[in-house]
Design an enzyme around this catalytic site. Structure first.
Site, PDB file in Angstrom:
ATOM      1  CD  GLU A  40      -1.741  -3.519   5.196  1.00 41.68           C
ATOM      2  OE1 GLU A  40      -2.945  -3.219   5.060  1.00 41.68           O
ATOM      3  OE2 GLU A  40      -1.203  -4.471   4.609  1.00 41.68           O
ATOM      4  CD  GLU A  71      -1.620  -9.675   4.905  1.00 40.96           C
ATOM      5  OE1 GLU A  71      -1.550  -8.735   5.726  1.00 40.96           O
ATOM      6  OE2 GLU A  71      -2.120  -9.551   3.780  1.00 40.96           O
ATOM      7  CG  HIS A 116       0.715  -6.688   2.658  1.00 43.86           C
ATOM      8  ND1 HIS A 116      -0.196  -5.847   2.064  1.00 43.86           N
ATOM      9  CD2 HIS A 116       1.591  -7.057   1.690  1.00 43.86           C
ATOM     10  CE1 HIS A 116       0.109  -5.722   0.777  1.00 43.86           C
ATOM     11  NE2 HIS A 116       1.194  -6.446   0.521  1.00 43.86           N
ATOM     12  CG  HIS A 137      -1.651  -1.379   1.314  1.00 43.35           C
ATOM     13  ND1 HIS A 137      -2.661  -1.806   0.493  1.00 43.35           N
ATOM     14  CD2 HIS A 137      -1.390  -2.416   2.168  1.00 43.35           C
ATOM     15  CE1 HIS A 137      -3.013  -3.042   0.829  1.00 43.35           C
ATOM     16  NE2 HIS A 137      -2.260  -3.436   1.840  1.00 43.35           N
TER      17      HIS A 137
HETATM   18 ZN    ZN Z   1      -2.032  -5.174   2.897  1.00 39.16          ZN
END
Ligand code: ZN
Length: 318
Positions: free
Chosen positions: A145, A282, A200, A108
């Site tokens: 994030e 993640e 992430h 992102h």
């Molecule tokens: Zn993400």
């Protein structure tokens, strides 16, 4: 878990920071001397030059590029702008990862929120069409994030560069939004990366905890063909998961992956379009307060980066 504090305790903070001013000042000192030279008496300059090496710190370059990266790990997220331009040249690639290229993809972008139209644009991911990028999630207190992923990417870069790797980030907070997922994949491909990791943190419901690594599925369609990266990506992902668990003390996700910390997905453009070994990690669930307490901690993020760097290093045989 129990490995939390046992191995090498937070080594970087106090042991290395004293080096930073020395490194930071050295180029300026050299430039200053060079500028003075023409206007000063030769004898005076000679005296200064002779005094310099003798009184100065021990040789910097011999011990690999250890000092400057560790110092950068301590610095604020904007580590790159504060790097003296001379530092990379002073640290030729040496170490177990010399000659290897790693691409870190910070998930992102903090600016994506303000660029809905741009990031909603559909891009071709070979098997499908999908949004260019998404905003990512946040903790309940608003830590993004995208901030997390860029910070961990900086820390991992520092650790990998200290081992001699060439590290490329898909973005470094310098652009207003994106890059799109197809461009993120292309950056890894065009860099001929030996390993690519997309960083992430998840946005699941509270109570869902832990990390997981996402591996590419076998897909073929358009520009997507993952057949050749399946095996090496799994190897990379397994090493990432085990090292991440060791350095952070976190457990594999309790809400998917059956407790393995590994998940296979066929819907991620960043994986489908990759021609290089690539996984996503993640690191935790931002929407769970216990996980969020870790994700927002700089000390924990350093452990996370260490696990990622160690996993990559193991995969590359370093
Ligand atoms: Zn993400």
């Amino acid at each position: 878990m129990r490995y939390d504090d046992s191995p090498p305790p937070p080594e970087s903070a106090s042991s290395v920071s004293p080096d930073r001013p020395w490194f930071a000042r050295r180029p300026a000192l050299a430039v200053g001397l060079a500028a003075l030279a023409p206007t000063c008496l030769a004898g005076w300059v000679l005296t200064q030059v002779l005094a310099g090496p003798g009184s100065g710190a021990p040789q910097p370059a011999g011990a690999r590029p250890a000092a400057s990266p560790a110092a950068a790990a301590d610095a604020k997220p904007s580590a790159s702008p504060s790097r003296p331009p001379a530092a990379p040249a002073a640290a030729p690639a040496k170490g177990p990862l010399a000659g290897r290229t790693v691409v870190i993809d910070p998930g992102h972008n903090t600016g994506n929120f303000q660029h809905g139209r741009e990031i909603d644009r559909q891009v071709d991911i070979g098997t499908n069409r999908k949004e260019c990028d998404t905003t990512g999630t946040t903790t309940n207190s608003g830590y993004m994030e995208a901030e997390f992923s860029l910070d961990v990417a900086h820390r991992a870069r520092t650790l990998l560069e200290a081992k001699g790797a060439k590290v490329v980030l898909t973005h470094d907070g310098e652009r207003p939004w994106g890059p799109c997922i197809d461009e993120r994949a292309r950056i890894g491909n065009e860099a001929a990366a030996d390993a690519v990791v997309s960083v992430h943190a998840d946005g699941a419901s509270a109570g869902n905890r832990g990390f997981h690594v996402i591996l590419p599925a076998r897909v073929k369609g358009g520009a997507a063909d993952t057949a050749k990266i399946l095996g090496p990506s799994r190897d990379l992902g397994e090493r990432l998961a085990s090292n991440f668990a060791r350095t952070t003390g976190s457990s594999p996700a309790n809400y998917l992956g059956g407790g393995t910390g590994l998940v296979v997905r066929d819907d991620l453009g960043g994986l489908n379009l990759s021609t290089r070994p690539k996984v996503f990690i993640e690191c935790g669930n931002m929407r769970d307060d216990k996980d969020a307490a870790q994700l927002t901690s700089p000390e924990w993020r350093q452990k996370a980066a260490q696990g990622i760097a160690d996993g990559i290093t193991g995969f590359l045989g370093g």
